[in-house]
Design a protein around this motif. Structure first.
Motif, PDB file in Angstrom:
ATOM      1  N   ARG A   1      -5.778   5.346  -1.385  1.00 27.50           N
ATOM      2  CA  ARG A   1      -5.060   4.094  -1.160  1.00 27.50           C
ATOM      3  C   ARG A   1      -3.568   4.356  -1.097  1.00 27.50           C
ATOM      4  NH1 ARG A   1      -5.142  -0.757  -5.702  1.00 27.50           N
ATOM      5  NH2 ARG A   1      -3.883  -2.296  -4.566  1.00 27.50           N
TER       6      ARG A   1
ATOM      7  N   ALA B   1      -0.761   3.348  -2.272  1.00 29.22           N
ATOM      8  CA  ALA B   1      -0.078   2.582  -3.321  1.00 29.22           C
ATOM      9  C   ALA B   1       0.554   3.498  -4.360  1.00 29.22           C
ATOM     10  CB  ALA B   1      -1.053   1.619  -4.004  1.00 29.22           C
TER      11      ALA B   1
ATOM     12  N   ALA C   1       0.950  -2.731  -6.806  1.00 30.23           N
ATOM     13  CA  ALA C   1      -0.006  -1.948  -6.026  1.00 30.23           C
ATOM     14  C   ALA C   1      -0.470  -2.726  -4.799  1.00 30.23           C
ATOM     15  CB  ALA C   1      -1.200  -1.557  -6.897  1.00 30.23           C
TER      16      ALA C   1
ATOM     17  N   THR D   1       0.140  -1.760  -0.796  1.00 32.88           N
ATOM     18  CA  THR D   1      -0.990  -1.676   0.133  1.00 32.88           C
ATOM     19  C   THR D   1      -0.757  -2.569   1.347  1.00 32.88           C
ATOM     20  OG1 THR D   1      -2.489  -1.206  -1.709  1.00 32.88           O
ATOM     21  CG2 THR D   1      -3.488  -1.949   0.348  1.00 32.88           C
TER      22      THR D   1
ATOM     23  N   THR E   1      -5.034   8.576   4.186  1.00 27.30           N
ATOM     24  CA  THR E   1      -5.387   8.680   2.767  1.00 27.30           C
ATOM     25  C   THR E   1      -6.451   9.763   2.586  1.00 27.30           C
ATOM     26  OG1 THR E   1      -7.028   6.920   3.027  1.00 27.30           O
ATOM     27  CG2 THR E   1      -4.821   6.262   2.330  1.00 27.30           C
TER      28      THR E   1
END
Length: 352
Positions: free
Chosen positions: A37, A39, A79, A83, A95
């Motif tokens: 992800r 983030a 977060a 995203t 990712t």
């Protein structure tokens, strides 16, 4: 081998800000993020973490933080924001791509992936942050301690420590916040080399960050003038100072040793301890640059001037503490540093 303008290593706040700045310069970056992800490390911080800066001062370039601008966003909100920011970027973000090594190659760099893949890049931005390299000081006796020993990077919530005797080592924001939280369920000492220094979160009815911006202290290019970062101030609305004043947690100088399940205090007292939490900060997480001569010093820290590598043309850094200013490794400041390195890299590539 795939050929790329700029590889950005890290898909957190620093990598995303770098991608945004590079795109504005007409370059086509590829962002490589080790996790699943974009983030960064935010999903892995402890559960109760909230920003010390209001939402209005906590956004990346081109996308304000949503909601009430005067609130202090929670870890999960940050977060989610990152995203969403990644989804809006017209960038190639990959990712699950962990970089294991960067080497010099024909015309630039070779970037090696854990999967065995290899990319060719004309330039590289190291934006992998610090969370992957927790600093664990060599305190005497820690290697013999038989209780629970963990770094703040591994701490999530207080409940597993209920009823225990816990020592938290450190004097920064995370150390004080974790110690105060643990003190609601356990008997806790905050152990630090010097007393905690506080900064008021509100001054004359305005958040501290308003004054940092108004005075220019937040963006002043002081990073290159510092031989070492100054003592960190704990930003406080009064709760943490009051908690320490009431002895919940209490504060003592760092223990002088540890012996199996005990810590040894400066007066010679030996006391049973169930757990020691090291809230002792982080260091730049750049092991993949070790094969690149001149990129790191003997301690594994980057050789740079305001984010531009001093000995490796085409290499830049974003998200380092005090890279240029007080706000360099924060949501509110990383975009300024990213814009600068994008400008420098664009000029460098135009000359080649």
């Amino acid at each position: 081998m795939e050929h790329i303008d700029v590889v950005v290593i890290g898909g957190g706040q620093s990598g995303l800000a770098s991608a945004h700045a590079l795109l504005r310069r007409g370059l086509r970056p590829v962002v490589l993020e080790a996790s699943g992800r974009a983030a960064g490390s935010w999903p892995r911080y402890y559960d109760s973490l909230t920003l010390f800066s209001p939402a209005r001062y906590s956004s990346l370039p081109g996308m304000p933080f949503p909601g009430d601008p005067d609130r202090y966003p929670h870890r999960d909100e940050v977060a989610a924001y990152l995203t969403a920011y990644a989804a809006r970027l017209d960038a190639d973000i990959r990712t699950g791509h962990r970089v294991t090594a960067v080497r010099r190659g024909d015309g630039g760099f070779e970037v090696e992936l854990a999967s065995g893949g290899l990319l060719a890049a004309r330039a590289v931005v190291a934006a992998s942050g610090t969370f992957g390299r927790p600093h664990r000081p060599a305190l005497p006796g820690l290697e013999t301690f038989t209780g629970t020993l963990l770094h703040a990077a591994e701490y999530r919530r207080p409940e597993p420590f209920a009823g225990q005797r816990v020592v938290v080592v450190g004097a920064g924001n995370s150390a004080v916040q974790i110690a105060a939280e643990l003190a609601t369920v356990a008997r806790v000492t905050l152990a630090s080399r010097a007393p905690v220094k506080f900064a008021r979160q509100q001054i004359l009815g305005r958040d501290l960050h308003f004054w940092l911006q108004r005075t220019g202290l937040d963006t002043a290019p002081l990073g290159g003038l510092l031989r070492e970062p100054p003592t960190q101030l704990v930003i406080d609305d009064g709760r943490y100072r009051a908690a320490l004043g009431q002895g919940v947690p209490d504060r003592r100088p760092v223990f002088t040793g540890a012996e199996e399940a005990k810590v040894v205090w400066a007066d010679g007292t030996r006391e049973e301890a169930d757990a020691i939490v090291l809230a002792t900060g982080y260091r730049p997480d750049l092991p993949y640059l070790a094969p690149l001569p001149g990129a790191l010093d003997a301690a594994g820290n980057p050789r740079h001037r305001e984010g531009i590598a001093t000995g490796v043309p085409g290499l830049a850094f974003v998200g380092l503490e005090w890279q240029r200013s007080l706000s360099s490794n924060s949501l509110r400041g990383v975009g300024r540093d990213a814009e600068r390195i994008a400008r420098c890299l664009a000029a460098y590539l135009a000359r080649r």
